[in-house]
Write a protein that holds these residues in place. Sequence first.
Motif, PDB file in Angstrom:
ATOM      1  N   UNK A   1      -5.122  10.892  10.988  1.00 40.39           N
ATOM      2  CA  UNK A   1      -3.327  11.631   9.988  1.00 40.39           C
ATOM      3  C   UNK A   1      -2.421  11.394  11.216  1.00 40.39           C
ATOM      4  N   UNK A   2      -3.202  11.412  12.713  1.00 41.23           N
ATOM      5  CA  UNK A   2      -1.472  11.307  13.766  1.00 41.23           C
ATOM      6  C   UNK A   2      -1.442   9.845  13.136  1.00 41.23           C
ATOM      7  N   UNK A   3      -2.145   8.604  13.950  1.00 37.10           N
ATOM      8  CA  UNK A   3      -1.920   7.749  12.725  1.00 37.10           C
ATOM      9  C   UNK A   3      -0.761   7.109  11.778  1.00 37.10           C
ATOM     10  N   UNK A   4      -0.396   8.079  10.886  1.00 41.27           N
ATOM     11  CA  UNK A   4       0.168   7.546  10.195  1.00 41.27           C
ATOM     12  C   UNK A   4       1.320   8.522  10.065  1.00 41.27           C
ATOM     13  N   UNK A   5       1.808   9.147  10.704  1.00 44.15           N
ATOM     14  CA  UNK A   5       2.707   9.624  10.787  1.00 44.15           C
ATOM     15  C   UNK A   5       3.718   8.722  11.787  1.00 44.15           C
ATOM     16  N   UNK A   6       3.207   8.736  13.382  1.00 44.60           N
ATOM     17  CA  UNK A   6       3.588   7.240  14.261  1.00 44.60           C
ATOM     18  C   UNK A   6       3.918   6.312  13.569  1.00 44.60           C
ATOM     19  N   UNK A   7       3.413   5.567  11.990  1.00 45.51           N
ATOM     20  CA  UNK A   7       3.768   5.235  11.589  1.00 45.51           C
ATOM     21  C   UNK A   7       4.981   5.110  10.684  1.00 45.51           C
ATOM     22  N   UNK A   8       5.789   6.313  10.538  1.00 43.11           N
ATOM     23  CA  UNK A   8       6.181   7.129   9.597  1.00 43.11           C
ATOM     24  C   UNK A   8       6.332   7.408   8.419  1.00 43.11           C
ATOM     25  N   UNK A   9       4.980   7.820   8.241  1.00 42.49           N
ATOM     26  CA  UNK A   9       4.604   7.792   6.716  1.00 42.49           C
ATOM     27  C   UNK A   9       3.703   9.631   7.055  1.00 42.49           C
TER      28      UNK A   9
ATOM     29  N   UNK B   1       1.128  -0.884   0.355  1.00 41.22           N
ATOM     30  CA  UNK B   1       0.069   0.225   0.066  1.00 41.22           C
ATOM     31  C   UNK B   1       0.247   1.231  -0.070  1.00 41.22           C
ATOM     32  N   UNK B   2       0.576   2.465  -0.829  1.00 43.76           N
ATOM     33  CA  UNK B   2       1.615   3.502  -1.246  1.00 43.76           C
ATOM     34  C   UNK B   2       0.295   4.433  -0.419  1.00 43.76           C
ATOM     35  N   UNK B   3      -0.738   4.543  -0.544  1.00 41.17           N
ATOM     36  CA  UNK B   3      -1.108   5.653  -0.565  1.00 41.17           C
ATOM     37  C   UNK B   3      -2.905   5.665   0.389  1.00 41.17           C
ATOM     38  N   UNK B   4      -3.295   5.784   1.202  1.00 41.84           N
ATOM     39  CA  UNK B   4      -4.377   5.979   1.523  1.00 41.84           C
ATOM     40  C   UNK B   4      -5.331   6.641   1.782  1.00 41.84           C
ATOM     41  N   UNK B   5      -5.996   7.330   1.284  1.00 43.22           N
ATOM     42  CA  UNK B   5      -7.634   7.651   0.875  1.00 43.22           C
ATOM     43  C   UNK B   5      -8.723   7.645   1.780  1.00 43.22           C
TER      44      UNK B   5
ATOM     45  N   UNK C   1       3.471   1.146   7.673  1.00 44.21           N
ATOM     46  CA  UNK C   1       4.741   1.770   7.598  1.00 44.21           C
ATOM     47  C   UNK C   1       5.049   1.798   6.403  1.00 44.21           C
ATOM     48  N   UNK C   2       5.487   4.180   6.696  1.00 44.95           N
ATOM     49  CA  UNK C   2       6.112   4.943   5.869  1.00 44.95           C
ATOM     50  C   UNK C   2       4.867   4.867   4.538  1.00 44.95           C
ATOM     51  N   UNK C   3       3.655   4.854   4.778  1.00 50.05           N
ATOM     52  CA  UNK C   3       2.653   5.228   3.535  1.00 50.05           C
ATOM     53  C   UNK C   3       2.086   6.989   3.618  1.00 50.05           C
TER      54      UNK C   3
END
Length: 275
Positions: free
Chosen positions: A227-235, A182-186, A210-212
């Motif tokens: 959005x916070x969840x993404x950043x917490x997982x290196x995204x 997965x590269x992108x989550x919308x 991670x990293x998405x």
Amino acid sequence: MTQRVGIIGWPLTTTFSPAMHNAAFQALGMDWVYDKMAIPLDIVRLGILEPQRHGYVGINVTIPHKEEAMRYVVPDALAQMVGAVNTIDLRTMGGTNTDVAGLVTDLQANGVELAGKRAVILGAGGAARAAVVGLTQAGASVVVVNRSLERARAMVANLALSNITIQAEAQTLDDAVEQGGIDLIINATPAGMFPDVEATPWINGVPFPRGVTVYDMIYRPAQTRLMRQAEEHGGRAIGGLGMLVYQGAAAFKLWTGVEPPVEVMFAAVRGELGE
Ligand code: NAP
């Protein structure tokens, strides 16, 4: 003579479109006005035809009238694919969907590559469908994940009947994550929107990749829990304000023929949001 445009929706208690468009008209010294018109469900037809009779140039259509409005206009190919119109030219009764361009333009403005990428779209309503059309047309493959899987399946099956080649499938979140890549989550659901800011469409217990890049269509709050969840997982995380502005900019260009002052429109919405 003052030219008029506006927005119809219900209950339409909060809309930033009047501030955004009126700021743009003012900045360009144009004698145009953008009105807010609350139209209940049983008079959508009149909500479109009466502004036309009174000389309005065009209207935006928002929740919950975007699908119903299709019946009273001549939808272009894009609106037909999405199954919803959000912008009407009342001079021609043509209807289009600028949510698609709004999303794709904002992704591009943020440097997000789409060609050859794999995206998970959360939700199966009108905004999700616009995302599926926009992303697949830009060369991405998409997985539609919805809390009612049947609705996601129906959406993908219905899109497969249209004339374009759609790289899309419906899956559970578990399966989509397990498959990987997965590269992108919308996020095209309202989960996490003000005032329910602690909500997230991400199902508890499903590992966050991670990293998405997460693109959240929500713009209030500016940073959602997803959005916070993404950043917490290196995204990376991008909020939906740009989509709102670019869909409005596309409507502005269609009605006026004038290049929209996008920065003025961004500033007007940020002002309304108190950012
Ligand atoms: P919609 O047609 O009502 O669809 C909502 C979708 O979200 C449905 O698939 C629904 O699932 C799902 N959903 C609702 N609540 C949920 C929850 N708590 N957890 C998980 N899924 C949930 O709405 P829409 O018009 O597509 O709009 C969706 C969102 O996009 C809204 O927040 C809207 O404000 C936003 N949006 C933003 C822009 C922008 O310019 N930034 C433009 C358009 C839309 P079910 O099918 O199971 O009910």
